[in-house]
Design a protein around this motif. Structure first.
Motif, PDB file in Angstrom:
ATOM      1  N   PHE A   1      23.099 -30.228  45.437  1.00 14.69           N
ATOM      2  CA  PHE A   1      22.627 -30.710  46.734  1.00 14.69           C
ATOM      3  C   PHE A   1      23.535 -31.820  47.266  1.00 14.69           C
TER       4      PHE A   1
ATOM      5  N   GLY B   1      16.344 -32.316  50.608  1.00 20.38           N
ATOM      6  CA  GLY B   1      16.650 -32.745  49.252  1.00 20.38           C
ATOM      7  C   GLY B   1      16.753 -34.249  49.178  1.00 20.38           C
TER       8      GLY B   1
ATOM      9  N   LYS C   1      22.227 -26.965  49.693  1.00 18.00           N
ATOM     10  CA  LYS C   1      22.229 -26.720  48.253  1.00 18.00           C
ATOM     11  C   LYS C   1      23.305 -25.666  47.961  1.00 18.00           C
TER      12      LYS C   1
END
Length: 822
Positions: free
Chosen positions: A350, A265, A276
């Motif tokens: 995230f 991410g 996440k």
């Protein structure tokens, strides 16, 4: 001599050896000498020979390892592994995380009291005392609890600023990171004092200094995390909360459904490996105002970015509030005690791995981290809050009972009120000793898993009883809310402490004995670890060593329980002075009884024991009251054995001993294997139950201590906020007590004159005029009576409001017409 003599000698020598826990070779040698003496003194040779043979049959297989290991220990190891209860992740972490202090001695059946008495007396540093006398005292003066709980439902801005400026949020943060670096005892004393003026203020300060980001970072954080976050937490730039509980996972926190998926991410403009998160948390204290959120979740790595393990386990992370996707919900309202509390939610939020507390190295270790820190939080915040509230309620209710009069007498002179006052005095004294003992354990560097659950459960339960009794004595004064009411909010808030950090019902029925039976027992955990070793001779030898140590331990406790039961524990070596020695002996008795019951329960029920929650709860009560009584005796010793405290100490100890016998009685009468319950009863209560609760005479003495100035009352009030002021009605009432007592003889003389019709006026002022004019009272006595009337009016007065003031702002906005502003 009778042929029975050698067998009687055999029995007595065995009992003596078991009572004193002599080693097997010593028992054999003593038995041989005793039987030889019997024979020389004319006992039956045949009977003596039979007794010697019986001794040899029992002793030889046990003394010779080449016989004992293959024929006894190996088969028993196989049986043991079959009945060994499976441990859940929660139970295993709880057992591995805690340390054992004096509670281990209480589980031994023969406590070494010197271990307790050698512990240093708890003492604050000069810096901690100065903080209590300065910033804490000033913060208490600033508190207007009615404004906080009714008008604002929040702390006013000046209190938030003062708390942050004076680093109340950083009491536990080390000085090198900008915190105050206080000990657990210093933390306890601050929370106790704040709780005596406002539970909202105490919880606001307490939570960041217990289970939360600071505590976790100090123990497990990376150096980079510590350098960045700890200074910001210490000075209030960051306000923390910790999100653990959710709608589907309360007490069973290991079953949390909140999860994090390891993936790539973007973070601060770079592509990194992270997690996440999807979560739904509730009941999170300080969440509505928090800028830094600690988060517990289960971590998964489906793509194997971190290794072969897919279910990594419970992990902990730090989420800045402004992280995209974090949603802080609206506020909850905990029983009109409006500390900041509410939900926290997020979907696919995230964060990089660097936001895991401790970094990637601590991924999956979150539950053990939590258990260790939970034991610290349970030892400080909630017990300290209960202590502050109970101690203030004790001294102020005592003053109120002296000032408030009915039927021409102070209500504290009525025996029904004295019963409640005695409970308040004894429970407040007990809470104070127990909460300080648990804080001192943490200050010594212990991780008191079992004492923390004992302290949290019993301090909050006794605190609720104190609040109830205080409300009963105050009557209408307690139930009419307003700025003059110093009890109503505490009464409303008392169930909150019962519920948080582990519901009390589950704490008692599952945790106290469930942890203590394994963690505190001198042999069980060793046997379990031996059984888990790899197959081989070392496994058998280790199990053999612990097994036979355990067997000797169990036999000893059976003998000791019977002896103590027959003699009412009146004999035996014990520490203490002439006043307390009897209590040490009683605790020796109940320690043996607890160990005997625990061993029997684990042997017969095995893994089923943890589902016998009533039995577990009652045995937990025995362990708890033993620990509480130990804390009381240690406090008495640390304070120099003050004679003035004898009524409070005796009431508290007799109450604890009575509760122990009630719990043991309940456990034995309802024991799942009925014949075994009968046998245990015969060993533990051979002459029946003898302990009784505190009597009326003692209760009157304890109650009277609260209703007049004395050194015992002053010691009980130490550490709470009693400074009189416009926003501290409890402090004002407490301050009136000396003047009220001084005026009582004048009041009695004046009332006698009124009842004798020597004064004919009807109003108080006119009666005073007539009394002075007729010479019944002097001008100085009139002044005393006027001051007494003013103090009494302030003591008994309650608040009233315009009806519109009691309606909510939303109702007024919707239903009441707006006034045009010219």
């Amino acid at each position: 001599m009778s042929i029975a003599v050698p067998f009687l000698v055999l029995l007595l020598v065995g009992a003596f050896a078991a009572y004193h826990r002599l080693r097997l070779p010593v028992w054999v040698a003593l038995t041989a000498v005793a039987l030889l003496a019997c024979w020389l003194l004319g006992a039956s040779g045949t009977a003596t020979a039979v007794a010697a043979v019986v001794t040899a049959i029992v002793a030889l297989p046990l003394l010779l390892p080449q016989i004992r290991l293959p024929l006894i220990s190996t088969p028993l190891l196989g049986f043991y592994t079959k009945i060994l209860p499976p441990l859940s992740e929660t139970e295993r972490s709880a057992i591995e995380a805690g340390t054992v202090g004096f509670e281990g001695e209480l589980f031994s059946g023969r406590p070494d009291w010197q271990v307790l008495l050698d512990q240093p007396a708890p003492a604050l540093s000069a810096e901690e005392q100065a903080f209590l006398d300065g910033p804490v005292e000033e913060l208490c003066r600033m508190v207007d609890d009615w404004d906080i709980t009714h008008v604002r439902a929040d702390l006013p801005p000046e209190l938030w600023d003062y708390i942050k400026k004076n680093r109340f949020f950083g009491m536990i943060v080390p000085k090198e990171y900008g915190g105050l670096g206080f000990s657990a005892l210093g933390n306890h004393k601050v929370i106790q004092k704040l709780a005596s003026i406002s539970s909202v203020v105490s919880s606001t300060v307490g939570v960041p200094n217990s289970l939360g980001p600071a505590e976790l970072l100090m123990h497990y954080g990376t150096q980079e995390q510590k350098d960045h976050y700890l200074p910001r937490l210490a000075d209030g730039r960051e306000v923390p909360c910790f999100a653990l509980t959710g709608p589907w996972a309360g007490s069973d926190a290991t079953s949390i459904p909140d999860f994090g998926i390891v993936c790539m991410g973007e973070w601060n403009g770079a592509s990194v490996v992270g997690v996440k998160l999807t979560f739904d948390k509730r009941y999170i204290t300080l969440a509505p105002v928090a800028t830094l959120i600690g988060m517990a979740f289960r971590m998964y790595d489906p793509d194997g970015l971190l290794g072969d393990k897919r279910d990594i386990g419970i992990s902990l992370a730090l989420l800045p509030r402004d992280t995209p996707g974090v949603e802080v919900g609206r506020r909850a309202m905990p029983l009109n005690s409006p500390f900041q509390n509410g939900p926290v939610r997020g979907r696919e939020v995230f964060i990089p791995l660097s936001q895991l507390i401790g970094g990637e190295a601590y991924a999956g270790k979150g539950w053990q981290m939590l258990v260790e820190c939970l034991s610290i939080g349970r030892s400080i915040t909630l017990p300290s809050t209960a202590s502050g509230g109970a101690k203030l309620a004790a001294v102020v209710t005592g003053a109120y009972a002296r000032i408030r009069k009915q039927f021409g007498l102070s209500i504290g002179r009525f025996e029904g009120v004295q019963e409640a006052l005695a409970r308040i005095a004894g429970n407040a004294y007990t809470i104070s000793a127990l909460s300080e003992a648990s804080a001192a354990a943490v200050a010594r560097g212990e991780l008191p898993a079992v004492p923390s659950t004992i302290s949290k459960y019993h301090c909050t339960e006794m605190g609720r009883q104190v609040a109830q009794d205080a409300m009963d004595i105050h009557g209408g004064k307690g139930i009419i809310l307003g700025p003059r009411n110093y009890l109503g909010r505490s009464w409303q808030a008392s169930p909150i402490a019962i519920t948080v950090e582990g519901a009390n019902i589950m704490t008692r029925s599952l945790m106290i004995f469930g942890q203590g039976a394994i963690l505190c027992h001198p042999w069980v955990l060793k046997e379990m670890k031996a059984a888990m070793l790899p197959e081989g001779d070392e496994r058998v030898r280790e199990f053999d060593r612990n097994l036979f140590g355990h067997i000797g331990f169990a036999i000893s406790n059976a003998v000791r329980s019977l002896w103590f039961g027959l003699t009412a524990a009146r004999f035996g070596k014990a520490p203490g002075d002439a006043y307390t020695r009897r209590y040490y002996r009683k605790l020796n008795r109940y320690s043996s009884a607890l160990a005997l019951c625990a061993d029997t329960s684990m042997l017969l029920l095995g893994g089923k024991l943890k589902f016998k929650e009533s039995l577990s709860g009652r045995l937990g009560d025995v362990l708890s009251q033993l620990y509480i009584a130990s804390a009381l005796l240690k406090r008495y010793e640390d304070q120099g054995r003050p004679e003035a405290d004898h009524p409070l100490l005796a009431w508290s100890l007799l109450n604890a001993v009575h509760k122990i016998e009630v719990a043991l009685s309940g456990a034995l009468r309802n024991f799942p294997v009925r014949p075994v319950g009968w046998l245990l009863w015969a060993l533990i209560f051979p002459l029946g139950r003898r302990a009784t609760p505190p009597g009326d005479r003692l209760s009157r003495r304890a109650a009277s201590l609260l209703m007049s100035p004395n050194e015992a009352r002053d010691r009980l009030a130490t550490g709470v906020f009693t400074t009189p002021g416009p926003t501290n009605p409890a402090g004002r009432i407490n301050s009136y007590l000396p003047a009220v007592i001084l005026a009582e003889p004048v009041e009695r003389k004046f009332l006698k004159a009124i009842k004798g019709s020597d004064i004919e006026a009807l109003t108080f002022s006119a009666q005073l005029d007539e009394g002075v004019r007729e010479g019944w009272i002097t001008a100085e006595e009139r002044r005393q009576l006027e001051e007494l009337r003013e103090m009494t009016v302030d003591t008994i007065s309650v608040d009233d409001f315009d009806a519109a003031e009691l309606r909510s702002a939303g109702y007024r906005e919707e239903h009441e017409p707006r006034r045009e502003v010219a």
